[in-house]
Design a protein around this motif. Structure first.
Motif, PDB file in Angstrom:
ATOM      1  N   PHE A  23       1.123  -1.156  -0.759  1.00 33.08           N
ATOM      2  CA  PHE A  23      -0.258   0.399   0.225  1.00 33.08           C
ATOM      3  C   PHE A  23       0.652   1.516  -0.305  1.00 33.08           C
ATOM      4  O   PHE A  23       0.032   2.302  -0.714  1.00 33.08           O
ATOM      5  N   LYS A  24       1.993   1.589   0.541  1.00 27.79           N
ATOM      6  CA  LYS A  24       2.871   2.597   0.906  1.00 27.79           C
ATOM      7  C   LYS A  24       3.278   2.621  -0.374  1.00 27.79           C
ATOM      8  O   LYS A  24       3.228   3.624  -1.032  1.00 27.79           O
ATOM      9  N   ALA A  25       4.064   1.506  -0.716  1.00 28.46           N
ATOM     10  CA  ALA A  25       4.638   1.312  -2.355  1.00 28.46           C
ATOM     11  C   ALA A  25       3.238   2.351  -3.465  1.00 28.46           C
ATOM     12  O   ALA A  25       3.837   3.428  -4.556  1.00 28.46           O
ATOM     13  N   HIS A  26       2.282   1.862  -3.791  1.00 28.57           N
ATOM     14  CA  HIS A  26       1.445   2.393  -4.361  1.00 28.57           C
ATOM     15  C   HIS A  26       1.273   3.647  -3.863  1.00 28.57           C
ATOM     16  O   HIS A  26       0.529   4.460  -4.916  1.00 28.57           O
ATOM     17  N   SER A  27       0.505   3.824  -2.689  1.00 28.49           N
ATOM     18  CA  SER A  27       0.430   5.901  -2.249  1.00 28.49           C
ATOM     19  C   SER A  27       1.556   6.046  -2.858  1.00 28.49           C
ATOM     20  O   SER A  27       0.936   7.535  -3.407  1.00 28.49           O
ATOM     21  N   TYR A  28       2.388   5.634  -3.397  1.00 23.60           N
ATOM     22  CA  TYR A  28       3.356   6.735  -3.576  1.00 23.60           C
ATOM     23  C   TYR A  28       3.656   6.912  -5.087  1.00 23.60           C
ATOM     24  O   TYR A  28       4.060   8.047  -5.573  1.00 23.60           O
ATOM     25  N   HIS A  29       3.320   5.696  -5.571  1.00 24.61           N
ATOM     26  CA  HIS A  29       3.210   6.039  -7.225  1.00 24.61           C
ATOM     27  C   HIS A  29       2.456   6.909  -7.356  1.00 24.61           C
ATOM     28  O   HIS A  29       2.672   7.222  -7.970  1.00 24.61           O
ATOM     29  N   TRP A  30       0.712   6.700  -6.608  1.00 23.20           N
ATOM     30  CA  TRP A  30       0.163   7.867  -6.941  1.00 23.20           C
ATOM     31  C   TRP A  30       0.419   9.098  -7.113  1.00 23.20           C
ATOM     32  O   TRP A  30       0.743  10.480  -7.293  1.00 23.20           O
ATOM     33  N   ASN A  31       1.775   9.464  -5.463  1.00 22.60           N
ATOM     34  CA  ASN A  31       1.294  11.058  -5.142  1.00 22.60           C
ATOM     35  C   ASN A  31       2.809  11.752  -5.233  1.00 22.60           C
ATOM     36  O   ASN A  31       3.301  12.845  -5.240  1.00 22.60           O
ATOM     37  N   VAL A  32       3.728  10.820  -6.308  1.00 27.21           N
ATOM     38  CA  VAL A  32       5.608  11.750  -6.241  1.00 27.21           C
ATOM     39  C   VAL A  32       4.929  12.481  -7.065  1.00 27.21           C
ATOM     40  O   VAL A  32       4.445  12.746  -8.347  1.00 27.21           O
ATOM     41  N   GLU A  33       5.782  13.542  -6.761  1.00 25.14           N
ATOM     42  CA  GLU A  33       6.283  14.484  -7.464  1.00 25.14           C
ATOM     43  C   GLU A  33       7.971  14.918  -7.379  1.00 25.14           C
ATOM     44  O   GLU A  33       7.910  14.423  -6.861  1.00 25.14           O
ATOM     45  N   GLY A  34       7.535  16.296  -8.399  1.00 27.89           N
ATOM     46  CA  GLY A  34       9.119  16.525  -9.021  1.00 27.89           C
ATOM     47  C   GLY A  34       9.885  15.821 -10.152  1.00 27.89           C
ATOM     48  O   GLY A  34       9.198  15.759 -10.814  1.00 27.89           O
ATOM     49  N   MET A  35      10.943  16.513  -9.789  1.00 34.93           N
ATOM     50  CA  MET A  35      11.511  15.909 -10.984  1.00 34.93           C
ATOM     51  C   MET A  35      12.218  14.876 -11.361  1.00 34.93           C
ATOM     52  O   MET A  35      12.254  14.597 -12.229  1.00 34.93           O
ATOM     53  N   TYR A  36      11.933  14.382 -10.684  1.00 34.46           N
ATOM     54  CA  TYR A  36      12.446  12.419 -10.363  1.00 34.46           C
ATOM     55  C   TYR A  36      11.043  11.786 -11.072  1.00 34.46           C
ATOM     56  O   TYR A  36      11.301  10.392 -10.533  1.00 34.46           O
ATOM     57  N   PHE A  37       9.787  12.447 -11.052  1.00 35.99           N
ATOM     58  CA  PHE A  37       8.430  11.874 -10.668  1.00 35.99           C
ATOM     59  C   PHE A  37       8.467  10.894 -12.011  1.00 35.99           C
ATOM     60  O   PHE A  37       8.173   9.934 -11.618  1.00 35.99           O
ATOM     61  N   SER A  38       9.213  10.797 -12.916  1.00 35.51           N
ATOM     62  CA  SER A  38       8.805   9.829 -13.858  1.00 35.51           C
ATOM     63  C   SER A  38       9.232   8.706 -13.557  1.00 35.51           C
ATOM     64  O   SER A  38       8.863   7.814 -13.466  1.00 35.51           O
ATOM     65  N   GLN A  39      10.862   8.735 -12.843  1.00 35.59           N
ATOM     66  CA  GLN A  39      11.323   7.650 -12.947  1.00 35.59           C
ATOM     67  C   GLN A  39      10.579   6.807 -11.526  1.00 35.59           C
ATOM     68  O   GLN A  39      10.667   6.029 -11.837  1.00 35.59           O
ATOM     69  N   LEU A  40      10.584   7.749 -10.732  1.00 37.20           N
ATOM     70  CA  LEU A  40       9.673   7.525  -9.587  1.00 37.20           C
ATOM     71  C   LEU A  40       8.513   6.425  -9.137  1.00 37.20           C
ATOM     72  O   LEU A  40       8.466   5.850  -8.880  1.00 37.20           O
ATOM     73  N   HIS A  41       7.884   7.414 -10.695  1.00 35.43           N
ATOM     74  CA  HIS A  41       6.062   7.028 -10.301  1.00 35.43           C
ATOM     75  C   HIS A  41       6.436   5.255 -10.977  1.00 35.43           C
ATOM     76  O   HIS A  41       5.363   4.456 -10.460  1.00 35.43           O
TER      77      HIS A  41
END
Length: 149
Positions: A23-41
């Protein structure tokens, strides 16, 4: 064959910790922002997909021990040894650190499961735990590598 209550309880912890990490990983997938968005998403997506698949396998392992899997989200939160995020993490570094911490808790529970399954001579369950430990060691390496950036 009788299975110890301790073995069943430890597998329950593996399930709830794994689900909590998913759930944490999925939530972070939904909510990540910033210059590394694409890579971290994408990275968070890869992790949550892999970890979610393991929840089902772990629950089926528990059913082979004639025990029921958790039936509610409150059961998962109550039993998990992983800390809840008090709020949305401030940035991707915090997300990665929280996910690393969750991964470590999953590994602790898997190590305990491996030891108990080995002691109780439940080889298939010991194999499952060992296999999952290998996967989570790789998650640890990849998350740590992101944190160095």
């Amino acid at each position: 064959m009788q299975f110890s209550n301790e073995l069943k309880a430890t597998l329950q912890i593996v399930i709830v910790n794994t689900y909590h990490m998913y759930f944490k990983a999925h939530s972070y997938h939904w909510n990540v922002e910033g210059m590394y968005f694409s890579q971290l998403h994408g990275f968070f997506g890869d992790i949550y997909t892999e970890v979610f698949a393991a929840v089902d396998v772990a629950a089926e392992e528990l059913r082979t021990l004639d025990e029921y899997a958790p039936g509610s989200l409150s059961d998962i939160i109550k039993q998990s040894t992983i800390s809840e995020d008090a709020a949305k993490p401030a940035d991707c570094h915090d997300m990665l650190q929280n996910l690393l911490d969750a991964n470590e808790e999953v590994m602790v529970s898997l190590n305990k499961l491996f030891e108990q399954a080995t002691d109780d001579d439940v080889q298939g369950l010991a194999d499952f735990a060992a296999s999952r430990l290998d996967v989570h060691a790789k998650h640890r390496w990849m998350i740590r590598s992101h944190l160095k950036g």
